[in-house]
Write a protein that holds these residues in place. Structure first.
Motif, mmCIF file in Angstrom:
data_model
loop_
_atom_site.group_PDB
_atom_site.id
_atom_site.type_symbol
_atom_site.label_atom_id
_atom_site.label_comp_id
_atom_site.label_asym_id
_atom_site.label_seq_id
_atom_site.Cartn_x
_atom_site.Cartn_y
_atom_site.Cartn_z
ATOM 1 N N MET A 271 26.660 -80.476 -8.479
ATOM 2 C CA MET A 271 26.442 -81.902 -8.225
ATOM 3 C C MET A 271 26.495 -82.692 -9.529
ATOM 4 O O MET A 271 27.038 -83.802 -9.572
ATOM 5 C CB MET A 271 25.088 -82.122 -7.538
ATOM 6 C CG MET A 271 24.993 -81.574 -6.115
ATOM 7 S SD MET A 271 26.261 -82.225 -4.976
ATOM 8 C CE MET A 271 27.406 -80.822 -4.962
ATOM 9 N N ARG A 272 25.956 -82.120 -10.604
ATOM 10 C CA ARG A 272 26.020 -82.798 -11.900
ATOM 11 C C ARG A 272 27.470 -82.915 -12.385
ATOM 12 O O ARG A 272 27.890 -83.962 -12.901
ATOM 13 C CB ARG A 272 25.155 -82.056 -12.915
ATOM 14 C CG ARG A 272 25.216 -82.591 -14.336
ATOM 15 C CD ARG A 272 24.598 -83.976 -14.525
ATOM 16 N NE ARG A 272 25.413 -85.091 -14.047
ATOM 17 C CZ ARG A 272 25.164 -86.367 -14.319
ATOM 18 N NH1 ARG A 272 24.107 -86.693 -15.077
ATOM 19 N NH2 ARG A 272 25.926 -87.318 -13.825
ATOM 20 N N ARG A 273 28.236 -81.831 -12.232
ATOM 21 C CA ARG A 273 29.644 -81.876 -12.651
ATOM 22 C C ARG A 273 30.436 -82.891 -11.832
ATOM 23 O O ARG A 273 31.180 -83.720 -12.384
ATOM 24 C CB ARG A 273 30.279 -80.488 -12.503
ATOM 25 C CG ARG A 273 31.776 -80.464 -12.841
ATOM 26 C CD ARG A 273 32.413 -79.142 -12.495
ATOM 27 N NE ARG A 273 32.454 -78.877 -11.057
ATOM 28 C CZ ARG A 273 33.355 -79.411 -10.224
ATOM 29 N NH1 ARG A 273 34.276 -80.270 -10.655
ATOM 30 N NH2 ARG A 273 33.313 -79.098 -8.927
ATOM 31 N N ILE A 274 30.258 -82.843 -10.515
ATOM 32 C CA ILE A 274 31.019 -83.725 -9.627
ATOM 33 C C ILE A 274 30.719 -85.191 -9.920
ATOM 34 O O ILE A 274 31.623 -86.024 -10.003
ATOM 35 C CB ILE A 274 30.717 -83.373 -8.156
ATOM 36 C CG1 ILE A 274 31.332 -82.024 -7.800
ATOM 37 C CG2 ILE A 274 31.215 -84.460 -7.214
ATOM 38 C CD1 ILE A 274 30.838 -81.438 -6.477
ATOM 39 N N THR A 275 29.454 -85.517 -10.097
ATOM 40 C CA THR A 275 29.097 -86.918 -10.354
ATOM 41 C C THR A 275 29.559 -87.360 -11.744
ATOM 42 O O THR A 275 30.054 -88.479 -11.917
ATOM 43 C CB THR A 275 27.580 -87.140 -10.208
ATOM 44 O OG1 THR A 275 26.873 -86.185 -11.021
ATOM 45 C CG2 THR A 275 27.150 -86.982 -8.757
ATOM 46 N N ALA A 276 29.408 -86.491 -12.739
ATOM 47 C CA ALA A 276 29.800 -86.860 -14.099
ATOM 48 C C ALA A 276 31.304 -87.109 -14.183
ATOM 49 O O ALA A 276 31.751 -88.075 -14.825
ATOM 50 C CB ALA A 276 29.381 -85.763 -15.079
ATOM 51 N N GLU A 277 32.079 -86.263 -13.536
ATOM 52 C CA GLU A 277 33.537 -86.420 -13.594
ATOM 53 C C GLU A 277 34.016 -87.685 -12.899
ATOM 54 O O GLU A 277 35.085 -88.204 -13.215
ATOM 55 C CB GLU A 277 34.216 -85.195 -12.964
ATOM 56 C CG GLU A 277 34.090 -83.931 -13.800
ATOM 57 C CD GLU A 277 34.680 -82.707 -13.120
ATOM 58 O OE1 GLU A 277 34.671 -81.635 -13.749
ATOM 59 O OE2 GLU A 277 35.144 -82.807 -11.954
ATOM 60 N N ARG A 278 33.244 -88.216 -11.985
ATOM 61 C CA ARG A 278 33.652 -89.397 -11.216
ATOM 62 C C ARG A 278 32.876 -90.655 -11.606
ATOM 63 O O ARG A 278 32.984 -91.675 -10.938
ATOM 64 C CB ARG A 278 33.488 -89.106 -9.715
ATOM 65 C CG ARG A 278 34.529 -88.096 -9.228
ATOM 66 C CD ARG A 278 34.104 -87.346 -7.983
ATOM 67 N NE ARG A 278 35.123 -86.362 -7.632
ATOM 68 C CZ ARG A 278 35.243 -85.171 -8.239
ATOM 69 N NH1 ARG A 278 34.402 -84.826 -9.205
ATOM 70 N NH2 ARG A 278 36.207 -84.338 -7.889
ATOM 71 N N GLY A 279 32.102 -90.563 -12.665
ATOM 72 C CA GLY A 279 31.372 -91.734 -13.129
ATOM 73 C C GLY A 279 30.301 -92.210 -12.166
ATOM 74 O O GLY A 279 30.027 -93.411 -12.073
ATOM 75 N N ILE A 280 29.685 -91.272 -11.454
ATOM 76 C CA ILE A 280 28.608 -91.611 -10.506
ATOM 77 C C ILE A 280 27.274 -91.214 -11.128
ATOM 78 O O ILE A 280 27.041 -90.036 -11.402
ATOM 79 C CB ILE A 280 28.795 -90.865 -9.168
ATOM 80 C CG1 ILE A 280 30.142 -91.221 -8.542
ATOM 81 C CG2 ILE A 280 27.652 -91.182 -8.208
ATOM 82 C CD1 ILE A 280 30.499 -90.359 -7.338
ATOM 83 N N PRO A 281 26.390 -92.162 -11.389
ATOM 84 C CA PRO A 281 25.074 -91.801 -11.942
ATOM 85 C C PRO A 281 24.310 -90.865 -11.001
ATOM 86 O O PRO A 281 24.329 -91.040 -9.784
ATOM 87 C CB PRO A 281 24.360 -93.149 -12.073
ATOM 88 C CG PRO A 281 25.460 -94.168 -12.126
ATOM 89 C CD PRO A 281 26.548 -93.623 -11.243
ATOM 90 N N LEU A 282 23.642 -89.877 -11.591
ATOM 91 C CA LEU A 282 22.848 -88.919 -10.820
ATOM 92 C C LEU A 282 21.364 -89.194 -11.047
ATOM 93 O O LEU A 282 20.880 -89.132 -12.182
ATOM 94 C CB LEU A 282 23.177 -87.482 -11.233
ATOM 95 C CG LEU A 282 22.352 -86.387 -10.543
ATOM 96 C CD1 LEU A 282 22.605 -86.374 -9.035
ATOM 97 C CD2 LEU A 282 22.653 -85.009 -11.142
#
Length: 507
Positions: A271-282
């Motif tokens: 989830m951290r990788r997916i959000t970071a790669e798409r510019g979505i704050p976690l």
């Protein structure tokens, strides 16, 4: 086991894992220390005066008059082991000496108790203690915002922060999630029953949370977690998937109200990788998991992920109301007054919270929670082999869940049997009758949730297990007798039936 036979709390150990009890005996039938009629009158007035939305008061019809450590004493003189701990708020248990000393010191100092968001020595000290406890990679360059005193307000603040920073409005949240009861937080929450009567709280895309026992994909285990991660990634990348780029993703590393469901560490890293790669704050909601509860000071430490924001409340106030959101400073795009509230300057909570954070760290209580939690989990799983009504035992540290099921029903593709909420209610009543406070949660309110204080002693661990095991066995025996017919030897009026203070009266 007789209520009168419950051992007293052990004296404080050098590790600080146990505080000396101010109440003789952990649980049991004591002599009357208050007039029972007075307690009954208070309960009657509560039913008349308070709203129909009251919750714990329905589950536990008692009037606490004293509490220390893990022990709560009611107006009728009965004593209980508290495995609810203020829904995880009481990391050190009730009235811990370290907390009381911090409160008394602050009161005696003449410090102002209410100052909105002005700078104070107490706030500065609390912020220092909190930042010292956070993962170093996250604390470096972080900012803190003091919110209204409840975790739900901190969730609202975190969501507004990310909406401001990204210019987007939607959010990604998960099945089984619980983030609070105010409008924005409720929109992120998964519980349909509390959401259904209300207008929509905004666009939220609901994603599958990995739940090994009741896998949303019907496969369970590591394969189910892998599918959950793959689904999220492909949905976000699908131009026809219907997901508008969101302001944030919010998740719990261990779902509490959702049934004590720990997320696999590998899935959290995905989830951290997916959000970071798409510019979505976690955003990680650590309201219930924080301050050593899961066997680490913060639940994100198990997976090693570094979120963009963490929502903190409950135990950080040392039993008093306090809530904050801590976030990476590059998201700090708010204007003054963008998220405000009158009760952001709770001086006593900051003093109690700083003392709690430092005591947990100094005495290794998070590490002890991990050890004790593993021991309790092992014993509960052994009990599950004897009592087929226990479908699953899970959790992390001292955040444990026991899911109760109908053993006569057919299992699903993952081997899970249907939840049995009626049995769970009877077990909760039977626990209370035996001097044990345990609350329910989960998708069907069929999960017994154990949230004892981090100061629980080995003696108390044994007492909790004995009472819980006896209560489950007794409630299950009532079911077996009912299935055998009205002539069964242990029917509802028999010795296995819950009685006394645990019985739920009509309200």
């Amino acid at each position: 086991m007789s209520l009168a036979a419950v051992p007293a709390q052990a004296p404080a150990s050098p590790s600080g894992a146990a505080g000396a009890s101010g109440v003789a005996g952990a649980v049991g039938v004591a002599g009357t220390t208050g007039a029972p009629a007075s307690g009954e009158a208070i309960l009657r007035r509560q039913r008349v005066r308070e709203s129909a939305a009251r919750t714990y008061a329905r589950s536990f019809p008692i009037v606490p008059v004293r509490a220390h450590g893990m022990t709560v004493e009611g107006a009728d003189g009965r004593r209980y082991l508290d495995c609810l701990s203020g829904a995880g708020t009481l990391a050190l248990g009730h009235n811990h000496p370290v907390v009381l000393e911090a409160i008394r010191r602050t009161l005696d100092s003449g410090a102002p108790l209410h100052l909105l968001d002005l700078a104070t020595a107490e706030k500065d000290d609390f912020t220092s203690a909190l930042f010292e406890s956070l993962p170093a990679d996250f604390a470096a360059g972080a900012r803190i915002h003091f919110c209204g005193p409840a975790g739900t307000d901190a969730v609202e603040a975190a969501l507004k922060l990310m909406q401001t920073a990204t210019g987007r409005s939607g959010a990604l949240a998960f099945t089984g999630a619980y983030h609070g009861m105010t409008a924005g937080a409720l929109a992120l929450t998964g519980n349909v029953a509390v959401k259904e009567p209300l207008p929509s709280g905004g666009e939220v895309v609901r994603l599958p949370y990995p739940y090994g026992y009741r896998c949303p994909f019907g496969v369970g285990g590591e394969a189910g977690a892998d599918l959950a991660a793959t689904y999220v990634e492909r949905l976000l990348d699908d131009p026809s998937g219907g997901v508008v780029p969101p302001a944030a993703m919010i998740l719990e590393a261990v779902q509490g109200e959702g049934g004590v469901v720990p997320a696999p560490d590998g899935w959290l890293r995905e989830m951290r990788r997916i959000t970071a790669e798409r510019g979505i704050p976690l955003i990680v909601d650590e309201v219930q998991t924080g301050v050593g509860r899961t066997g680490a000071m913060w639940a994100v430490e198990h997976s090693g992920i570094v979120p963009d924001a963490m929502v903190l409340s409950k135990a950080i106030g040392g039993s008093l109301p306090l809530a904050v959101v801590v976030y990476r400073e590059d998201y700090d795009g708010w204007r003054p007054g963008a998220h405000t509230g009158t009760f952001r300057g709770n001086t006593l909570a900051m003093a109690a919270g700083a003392a709690t954070l430092r005591h947990v760290a100094a005495h290794g209580l998070a590490e002890r929670a991990a050890v004790v939690g593993e021991r309790m989990t092992a014993r509960l799983r052994a009990l599950a082999a004897e009592l087929p009504v226990i479908g699953d035992v899970r959790g992390r540290g001292l955040m444990l869940g026991v899911e109760l099921v109908d053993p006569a029903a057919e299992p699903d593709a993952c081997g899970a049997r249907p939840a049995d909420p009626a049995l769970a209610l009877r077990v909760r009543e039977a626990c209370l009758a035996r001097g044990l406070i345990v609350e329910l949660g989960g998708r069907h309110d069929a999960v017994l949730r154990l949230l004892p204080p981090l100061t629980i002693t080995d003696e108390q661990v044994a007492a909790v297990f004995d009472r819980l095991a006896d209560a489950i066995a007794a409630a299950a025996a009532v079911d077996s007798a009912a299935a055998a017919g009205p002539a069964g030897p242990a029917g509802p009026a028999g010795p296995g039936a819950p009685a006394g203070p645990g019985a739920r009266g009509a309200e």
